[in-house]
Design a protein around this motif. Structure first.
Motif, mmCIF file in Angstrom:
data_model
loop_
_atom_site.group_PDB
_atom_site.id
_atom_site.type_symbol
_atom_site.label_atom_id
_atom_site.label_comp_id
_atom_site.label_asym_id
_atom_site.label_seq_id
_atom_site.Cartn_x
_atom_site.Cartn_y
_atom_site.Cartn_z
ATOM 1 N N SER A 1 -5.174 3.316 -1.291
ATOM 2 C CA SER A 1 -3.961 2.522 -1.499
ATOM 3 C C SER A 1 -4.016 1.200 -0.738
ATOM 4 O O SER A 1 -3.456 0.193 -1.188
ATOM 5 C CB SER A 1 -2.722 3.316 -1.075
ATOM 6 N N ALA B 1 0.830 -1.211 0.000
ATOM 7 C CA ALA B 1 0.000 0.000 0.000
ATOM 8 C C ALA B 1 0.861 1.255 0.000
ATOM 9 O O ALA B 1 0.509 2.264 -0.619
ATOM 10 C CB ALA B 1 -0.943 -0.009 1.202
ATOM 11 N N GLN C 1 0.433 7.070 -6.350
ATOM 12 C CA GLN C 1 -0.652 8.044 -6.408
ATOM 13 C C GLN C 1 -0.108 9.463 -6.292
ATOM 14 O O GLN C 1 -0.556 10.374 -6.992
ATOM 15 C CB GLN C 1 -1.668 7.757 -5.302
ATOM 16 N N MET D 1 1.912 1.827 -3.434
ATOM 17 C CA MET D 1 0.750 2.328 -4.167
ATOM 18 C C MET D 1 0.533 3.813 -3.876
ATOM 19 O O MET D 1 0.261 4.614 -4.789
ATOM 20 C CB MET D 1 -0.501 1.540 -3.776
ATOM 21 N N ALA D 2 0.651 4.214 -2.603
ATOM 22 C CA ALA D 2 0.467 5.607 -2.223
ATOM 23 C C ALA D 2 1.522 6.487 -2.886
ATOM 24 O O ALA D 2 1.232 7.621 -3.297
ATOM 25 C CB ALA D 2 0.525 5.750 -0.704
ATOM 26 N N GLU E 1 -6.327 7.648 -8.122
ATOM 27 C CA GLU E 1 -6.475 8.057 -6.731
ATOM 28 C C GLU E 1 -7.863 7.795 -6.168
ATOM 29 O O GLU E 1 -8.112 8.056 -4.983
ATOM 30 C CB GLU E 1 -6.149 9.546 -6.594
#
Length: 222
Positions: A168, A150, A157, A153-154, A164
């Motif tokens: 995440s 995550a 973003q 993933m963030a 978005e």
């Protein structure tokens, strides 16, 4: 370099090489994971495990006082592998998408060589019923792992590379679906399933829904 010595019993039977305690404990934990992954939790007996690593049961007890301690070492072996993969991927140069592709490659390699994705460990009823605290630790390990995904993933973003509109944390869990089905098929095919090809196809489909508009994700193996 690790030093080992091999001794011979009076009857002429060769014993397992002597290893330092840390190395031997890691070897035993890996052997325990192999047994659980391929034959199920009930196959993990002290007698069977000792034979697998070339020790007597009493010799095994010199490294682990009981089966619960063996399970602890097994779970930490899984934790080290998963967290190690996340850390290696996160430390690589490139965008978040590059790091996600690298993490998927690392997971496929780990599953293929060490069997960490075998469902028998993660979904063992015997483990949860006999040792509920171990099941809790396993849940924590997986939450730490998906939390690491995550975070990548963030990052994506924030870079404007990953959409978005989905948190995440949810994307981190979705990422698991890129290799867990392949792990199951690899288990069912006794290690002969083409996990790289499956991961490549899964990544291409996942990336279409993951990336922001106009962003192209890197390929997995080319």
């Amino acid at each position: 370099m690790m030093q080992t010595t091999t001794t011979v019993t009076p009857a002429g039977r060769e014993r397992a090489p002597r290893l330092d305690n840390k190395t031997r404990r890691e070897q035993i934990a890996q052997a325990a994971l192999d047994l659980v992954s391929t034959r199920g939790y009930r196959a993990l007996t002290v007698k069977r495990l000792a034979a697998k690593v070339g020790l007597t049961p009493s010799g095994l007890y010199r490294h682990f006082p009981d089966k619960a301690a063996i399970l602890d070492a097994l779970l930490e072996l899984v934790a080290d592998a998963l967290q190690g993969n996340v850390q290696r991927a996160a430390a690589m140069k490139g965008s978040a998408l590059d790091k996600l592709a690298a993490l998927l490659r690392l997971q496929v390699e780990t599953i293929g060589t060490k069997g960490f994705g075998a469902p028998r460990l993660f979904f063992s009823d015997d483990l949860s019923m006999r040792h509920p605290e171990k099941q809790t630790r396993l849940r924590e390990i997986m939450e730490e792992f998906t939390g690491g995904i995550a975070a990548i993933m963030a990052q994506g973003q924030s870079e404007g590379l990953i959409r978005e509109d989905i948190p995440s944390a949810n994307l981190g869990i979705m990422f698991m679906g890129l290799f867990q089905p392949g792990a199951l098929m690899n288990y069912l095919h006794r290690g002969a399933f083409e996990m790289q090809r499956q991961a490549e196809a899964a990544w291409r489909v996942f990336a279409v829904g993951l990336t922001a508009k106009g962003v192209e994700a890197p390929s997995l193996y080319s």
